[in-house]
Design a protein around this motif. Structure first.
Motif, PDB file in Angstrom:
ATOM      1  N   SER A   1      -6.450  13.051   2.771  1.00 31.87           N
ATOM      2  CA  SER A   1      -7.555  12.834   1.839  1.00 31.87           C
ATOM      3  C   SER A   1      -8.291  11.511   2.059  1.00 31.87           C
ATOM      4  CB  SER A   1      -7.046  12.923   0.392  1.00 31.87           C
ATOM      5  OG  SER A   1      -6.147  11.871   0.118  1.00 31.87           O
ATOM      6  N   PHE A   2      -7.775  10.650   2.927  1.00 29.01           N
ATOM      7  CA  PHE A   2      -8.406   9.355   3.162  1.00 29.01           C
ATOM      8  C   PHE A   2      -8.753   9.168   4.632  1.00 29.01           C
ATOM      9  CE2 PHE A   2      -5.693   8.415  -0.535  1.00 29.01           C
ATOM     10  CZ  PHE A   2      -6.639   7.890  -1.402  1.00 29.01           C
ATOM     11  N   SER A   3      -9.958   8.684   4.875  1.00 23.57           N
ATOM     12  CA  SER A   3     -10.268   8.251   6.230  1.00 23.57           C
ATOM     13  C   SER A   3      -9.638   6.881   6.434  1.00 23.57           C
ATOM     14  CB  SER A   3     -11.784   8.159   6.433  1.00 23.57           C
ATOM     15  OG  SER A   3     -12.300   7.053   5.716  1.00 23.57           O
ATOM     16  N   LYS A   4      -9.454   6.506   7.661  1.00 26.90           N
ATOM     17  CA  LYS A   4      -8.877   5.196   7.969  1.00 26.90           C
ATOM     18  C   LYS A   4      -9.762   4.078   7.405  1.00 26.90           C
ATOM     19  CE  LYS A   4      -7.665   2.457  11.990  1.00 26.90           C
ATOM     20  NZ  LYS A   4      -7.570   2.463  13.451  1.00 26.90           N
ATOM     21  N   GLU A   5     -11.061   4.221   7.534  1.00 26.83           N
ATOM     22  CA  GLU A   5     -12.000   3.207   7.049  1.00 26.83           C
ATOM     23  C   GLU A   5     -11.941   3.078   5.526  1.00 26.83           C
ATOM     24  OE1 GLU A   5     -12.808   5.717   9.191  1.00 26.83           O
ATOM     25  OE2 GLU A   5     -12.820   4.447  10.997  1.00 26.83           O
TER      26      GLU A   5
ATOM     27  N   ASP B   1      -0.557  -2.919   7.907  1.00 28.28           N
ATOM     28  CA  ASP B   1      -0.587  -3.753   9.098  1.00 28.28           C
ATOM     29  C   ASP B   1      -1.759  -3.328   9.988  1.00 28.28           C
ATOM     30  OD1 ASP B   1       0.138  -4.265  12.051  1.00 28.28           O
ATOM     31  OD2 ASP B   1       1.541  -5.552  10.953  1.00 28.28           O
ATOM     32  N   GLU B   2      -2.680  -4.249  10.208  1.00 29.25           N
ATOM     33  CA  GLU B   2      -3.887  -3.902  10.959  1.00 29.25           C
ATOM     34  C   GLU B   2      -3.589  -3.582  12.417  1.00 29.25           C
ATOM     35  OE1 GLU B   2      -7.418  -6.103  10.210  1.00 29.25           O
ATOM     36  OE2 GLU B   2      -6.951  -6.330   8.084  1.00 29.25           O
ATOM     37  N   LYS B   3      -2.563  -4.186  12.986  1.00 34.40           N
ATOM     38  CA  LYS B   3      -2.189  -3.867  14.374  1.00 34.40           C
ATOM     39  C   LYS B   3      -1.710  -2.421  14.464  1.00 34.40           C
ATOM     40  CE  LYS B   3      -0.903  -8.519  15.777  1.00 34.40           C
ATOM     41  NZ  LYS B   3       0.204  -9.405  16.180  1.00 34.40           N
ATOM     42  N   LEU B   4      -0.874  -2.025  13.516  1.00 35.32           N
ATOM     43  CA  LEU B   4      -0.404  -0.643  13.510  1.00 35.32           C
ATOM     44  C   LEU B   4      -1.557   0.315  13.235  1.00 35.32           C
ATOM     45  CD1 LEU B   4       1.941   1.374  13.678  1.00 35.32           C
ATOM     46  CD2 LEU B   4       2.274   1.052  11.222  1.00 35.32           C
ATOM     47  N   LEU B   5      -2.370   0.012  12.246  1.00 33.29           N
ATOM     48  CA  LEU B   5      -3.516   0.864  11.931  1.00 33.29           C
ATOM     49  C   LEU B   5      -4.435   1.012  13.141  1.00 33.29           C
ATOM     50  CD1 LEU B   5      -4.271  -0.473   8.356  1.00 33.29           C
ATOM     51  CD2 LEU B   5      -3.762   1.905   8.917  1.00 33.29           C
ATOM     52  N   GLY B   6      -4.536  -0.043  13.943  1.00 31.15           N
ATOM     53  CA  GLY B   6      -5.391  -0.005  15.120  1.00 31.15           C
ATOM     54  C   GLY B   6      -4.900   0.944  16.209  1.00 31.15           C
ATOM     55  N   LEU B   7      -3.638   1.329  16.144  1.00 35.26           N
ATOM     56  CA  LEU B   7      -3.082   2.255  17.137  1.00 35.26           C
ATOM     57  C   LEU B   7      -3.455   3.705  16.867  1.00 35.26           C
ATOM     58  CD1 LEU B   7       0.558   0.813  17.393  1.00 35.26           C
ATOM     59  CD2 LEU B   7      -1.373   0.381  18.948  1.00 35.26           C
ATOM     60  N   TYR B   8      -3.983   3.981  15.688  1.00 35.34           N
ATOM     61  CA  TYR B   8      -4.246   5.358  15.260  1.00 35.34           C
ATOM     62  C   TYR B   8      -5.707   5.559  14.902  1.00 35.34           C
ATOM     63  CZ  TYR B   8       0.801   5.783  14.963  1.00 35.34           C
ATOM     64  OH  TYR B   8       2.127   5.817  15.269  1.00 35.34           O
ATOM     65  N   SER B   9      -6.175   6.766  15.156  1.00 32.49           N
ATOM     66  CA  SER B   9      -7.540   7.107  14.758  1.00 32.49           C
ATOM     67  C   SER B   9      -7.588   7.664  13.342  1.00 32.49           C
ATOM     68  CB  SER B   9      -8.153   8.107  15.739  1.00 32.49           C
ATOM     69  OG  SER B   9      -7.373   9.287  15.777  1.00 32.49           O
TER      70      SER B   9
ATOM     71  N   LEU C   1      -5.117   8.310   9.486  1.00 34.40           N
ATOM     72  CA  LEU C   1      -3.930   7.964   8.693  1.00 34.40           C
ATOM     73  C   LEU C   1      -2.874   9.063   8.714  1.00 34.40           C
ATOM     74  CD1 LEU C   1      -5.513   6.368   5.520  1.00 34.40           C
ATOM     75  CD2 LEU C   1      -4.387   5.211   7.418  1.00 34.40           C
ATOM     76  N   GLU C   2      -3.292  10.290   8.876  1.00 35.51           N
ATOM     77  CA  GLU C   2      -2.342  11.398   8.848  1.00 35.51           C
ATOM     78  C   GLU C   2      -1.315  11.259   9.974  1.00 35.51           C
ATOM     79  OE1 GLU C   2      -2.326  16.270   8.826  1.00 35.51           O
ATOM     80  OE2 GLU C   2      -4.196  15.208   9.145  1.00 35.51           O
ATOM     81  N   LYS C   3      -1.776  10.976  11.179  1.00 34.93           N
ATOM     82  CA  LYS C   3      -0.854  10.830  12.311  1.00 34.93           C
ATOM     83  C   LYS C   3       0.036   9.600  12.130  1.00 34.93           C
ATOM     84  CE  LYS C   3       0.894  11.357  16.443  1.00 34.93           C
ATOM     85  NZ  LYS C   3       2.266  11.824  16.407  1.00 34.93           N
TER      86      LYS C   3
END
Length: 117
Positions: free
Chosen positions: A22-26, A88-96, A98-100
């Motif tokens: 339900s949420f985009s990464k942004e 964690d922004e580094k971890l978030l940066g690894l994914y396109s 949130l679901e994955k």
């Protein structure tokens, strides 16, 4: 419910995946950085749900559904850090998406690198 711990975890994972979809990464990044007050409410809610989840793990450990050779102190410590990693922004940066990321986090927490039995 009288379902097993594994069934409860499967239900939990399904719920987490629906939430993550339900949420985009942004949107998520904007949301967690929106205001200190809202962020604190999220943290408080998370802490309450973590306490309930630890109770569930303790019950499952007593029934032999969760490994007894891992201390609750360690399980709690790891759970707290996994929840911190969501921001964690580094971890978030690894994914396109949130679901994955969410799926990788919960699978790693519950099943490690060896996989389900």
């Amino acid at each position: 419910q009288s379902s097993s711990f594994a069934e409860k975890i499967d239900q939990f994972l399904k719920m987490k995946m629906e939430y993550a979809k339900s949420f985009s990464k942004e949107f998520y990044l904007d949301f967690i950085n929106l205001s200190p007050n809202i962020h604190q409410k999220i943290i408080t809610y998370t802490q309450k749900s973590q306490l309930q989840f630890i109770k569930l793990i303790k019950q499952a450990q007593k029934k032999g559904e969760v490994r007894k050779d891992i201390s609750m102190k360690f399980i709690t410590f790891m759970q707290n850090h996994i929840f911190e990693l969501r921001e964690d922004e580094k971890l978030l940066g690894l994914y396109s998406d949130l679901e994955k990321m969410t799926m990788d986090m919960v699978n790693f927490y519950f099943y490690g690198i060896l996989g389900k039995k």
